[in-house]
Motif scaffolding. Structure first.
Motif, PDB file in Angstrom:
ATOM      1  N   ARG A  43      38.684 -34.029 -98.713  1.00  0.00           N
ATOM      2  CA  ARG A  43      40.161 -33.678 -98.886  1.00  0.00           C
ATOM      3  C   ARG A  43      40.553 -34.124-100.468  1.00  0.00           C
ATOM      4  NH1 ARG A  43      44.937 -37.965 -97.219  1.00  0.00           N
ATOM      5  NH2 ARG A  43      43.682 -39.076 -98.487  1.00  0.00           N
TER       6      ARG A  43
ATOM      7  N   ALA B  78      42.217 -28.616 -91.764  1.00  0.00           N
ATOM      8  CA  ALA B  78      43.358 -28.418 -90.809  1.00  0.00           C
ATOM      9  C   ALA B  78      42.813 -29.208 -89.629  1.00  0.00           C
ATOM     10  CB  ALA B  78      43.246 -26.928 -90.460  1.00  0.00           C
ATOM     11  N   ASN B  79      44.005 -29.954 -88.952  1.00  0.00           N
ATOM     12  CA  ASN B  79      43.897 -30.769 -87.906  1.00  0.00           C
ATOM     13  C   ASN B  79      42.955 -31.986 -88.368  1.00  0.00           C
ATOM     14  OD1 ASN B  79      44.834 -29.130 -86.109  1.00  0.00           O
ATOM     15  ND2 ASN B  79      43.068 -27.904 -85.908  1.00  0.00           N
TER      16      ASN B  79
ATOM     17  N   ASN C  50      38.139 -24.652 -92.386  1.00  0.00           N
ATOM     18  CA  ASN C  50      39.674 -23.988 -92.512  1.00  0.00           C
ATOM     19  C   ASN C  50      40.685 -25.084 -92.982  1.00  0.00           C
ATOM     20  OD1 ASN C  50      41.674 -21.951 -91.975  1.00  0.00           O
ATOM     21  ND2 ASN C  50      42.551 -23.206 -90.279  1.00  0.00           N
ATOM     22  N   TYR C  51      41.250 -25.043 -94.212  1.00  0.00           N
ATOM     23  CA  TYR C  51      42.200 -25.912 -94.865  1.00  0.00           C
ATOM     24  C   TYR C  51      43.425 -25.663 -94.869  1.00  0.00           C
ATOM     25  CZ  TYR C  51      38.185 -28.675 -97.290  1.00  0.00           C
ATOM     26  OH  TYR C  51      37.196 -29.452 -97.572  1.00  0.00           O
ATOM     27  N   ALA C  52      44.285 -26.562 -95.030  1.00  0.00           N
ATOM     28  CA  ALA C  52      45.900 -26.265 -95.283  1.00  0.00           C
ATOM     29  C   ALA C  52      46.208 -26.982 -96.494  1.00  0.00           C
ATOM     30  CB  ALA C  52      46.474 -27.194 -94.137  1.00  0.00           C
TER      31      ALA C  52
ATOM     32  N   GLU D 220      53.581 -28.255 -94.614  1.00  0.00           N
ATOM     33  CA  GLU D 220      52.309 -27.159 -94.912  1.00  0.00           C
ATOM     34  C   GLU D 220      52.780 -25.708 -95.364  1.00  0.00           C
ATOM     35  OE1 GLU D 220      49.559 -24.711 -92.012  1.00  0.00           O
ATOM     36  OE2 GLU D 220      49.663 -26.792 -91.509  1.00  0.00           O
TER      37      GLU D 220
ATOM     38  N   GLU E 102      47.505 -22.111 -94.890  1.00  0.00           N
ATOM     39  CA  GLU E 102      46.113 -22.082 -94.352  1.00  0.00           C
ATOM     40  C   GLU E 102      45.185 -21.323 -94.848  1.00  0.00           C
ATOM     41  OE1 GLU E 102      45.416 -22.811 -90.431  1.00  0.00           O
ATOM     42  OE2 GLU E 102      46.635 -24.556 -90.210  1.00  0.00           O
TER      43      GLU E 102
ATOM     44  N   ASP F  21      53.682 -15.132 -92.474  1.00  0.00           N
ATOM     45  CA  ASP F  21      53.513 -16.173 -91.400  1.00  0.00           C
ATOM     46  C   ASP F  21      54.797 -16.315 -90.690  1.00  0.00           C
ATOM     47  OD1 ASP F  21      53.211 -18.513 -90.079  1.00  0.00           O
ATOM     48  OD2 ASP F  21      51.630 -19.515 -91.344  1.00  0.00           O
TER      49      ASP F  21
END
Length: 281
Positions: free
Chosen positions: A97, A273-274, A154-156, A233, A236, A216
């Protein structure tokens, strides 16, 4: 033959294919397992392959005597690149991160003292933040090299900010964009924490654009982070194996041409993500 009768390095090799949580649990089984589970061979597997470079970029010297200690040093947020970025590891999935400080972003009119002020803000991890004084066109942009991130993840992208008591003009919708290669996604976001009462302003898809646009349908609203900070956010993206292109992101409000004030920008967080921070003993 009991498994604890195996050579310690053999047990370490087996444990290295598990997880950080499993390694910590196995260390409590017996002395042999503790030695094996705490070995450098195990925790080297959990560290990102570029950890020597990350350690070399740390603003302060990291104090560790083993790979396990280094792992948990990196799980705590550390400043790198002369205080312009913050790095940490997710303890369970070992994903990377980054938080890019406001100084790492491109802010329209950001160097004009009439429009933006750069000052320390209590509770910020960075030496200074960007404080909006007066603009009618809000544009905040940034990018990150996907090679810095964890593969197959998977990134945000999340903007971190505050709203001052004397703010105005921020109760209109903004547009957030994420661009990766030929793919661009866009969503409407609201900086004000109150329930929005304004229509979404999705940009029309340009059929002649070289990008594949994704509108989105989710509306971004602020969430509390603690210490007075909020986050939204922006979108993603997926970081695949071998990706070497930049991910670009932006937050804009350029349609109303009304004056705005009172936005405090700490930076943009790029996290899995998450994201699930936790403590492992």
């Amino acid at each position: 033959m009991a498994i604890e009768a195996l050579p310690v390095d053999c047990i370490s090799h087996i444990i290295s294919f598990t997880s950080t949580e499993d390694a910590s649990r196995l260390a409590a089984v017996c002395k042999t397992f503790q030695t094996a589970a705490d070995s450098d061979d195990v925790w080297e597997r959990f560290l990102p392959s570029d950890h020597p470079e990350i350690v070399s970029r740390a603003d302060e010297r990291l104090d560790f005597s083993s790979r396990k200690e280094l792992f948990f040093c990196l799980c705590s947020s550390i400043l790198i690149d002369n205080g312009r970025k913050c790095f940490s590891l997710e303890p369970t999935r070992c994903k990377k991160r980054f938080i890019l400080s406001a100084r790492e972003l491109q802010i329209t009119c950001g160097e004009s003292p009439v429009n933006w002020e750069w000052i320390p803000t209590p509770g910020s991890r960075f030496p200074e933040t960007a404080v909006l004084r007066d603009v009618c066109s809000l544009e905040i942009m940034g990018k990150i090299d996907r090679r810095m991130l964890s593969e197959k993840t998977n990134y945000a992208a999340i903007i971190i900010f505050r709203i001052t008591d004397d703010s105005y003009g921020l109760d209109f919708p903004q547009q957030a964009f994420i661009r990766t290669g030929d793919l661009m996604s866009e969503r409407t976001v609201y900086l004000q924490p109150e329930e929005p009462h304004f229509p979404r302003l999705l940009l029309p898809v340009n059929p002649n654009s070289k990008f594949a646009w994704i509108a989105d349908e989710r509306v971004g609203i602020p969430l509390k982070r603690g210490n007075g900070w909020m986050e939204i956010e922006m979108g993603e993206f997926f970081c695949d194996e071998g990706d070497d292109m930049d991910v670009e992101f932006s937050l804009t409000e350029v349609r109303g041409w009304h004056w705005k004030r009172g936005l405090v920008v700490e930076g943009v967080e790029v996290r899995p993500a998450n994201w699930a921070p936790c403590t492992i003993v």
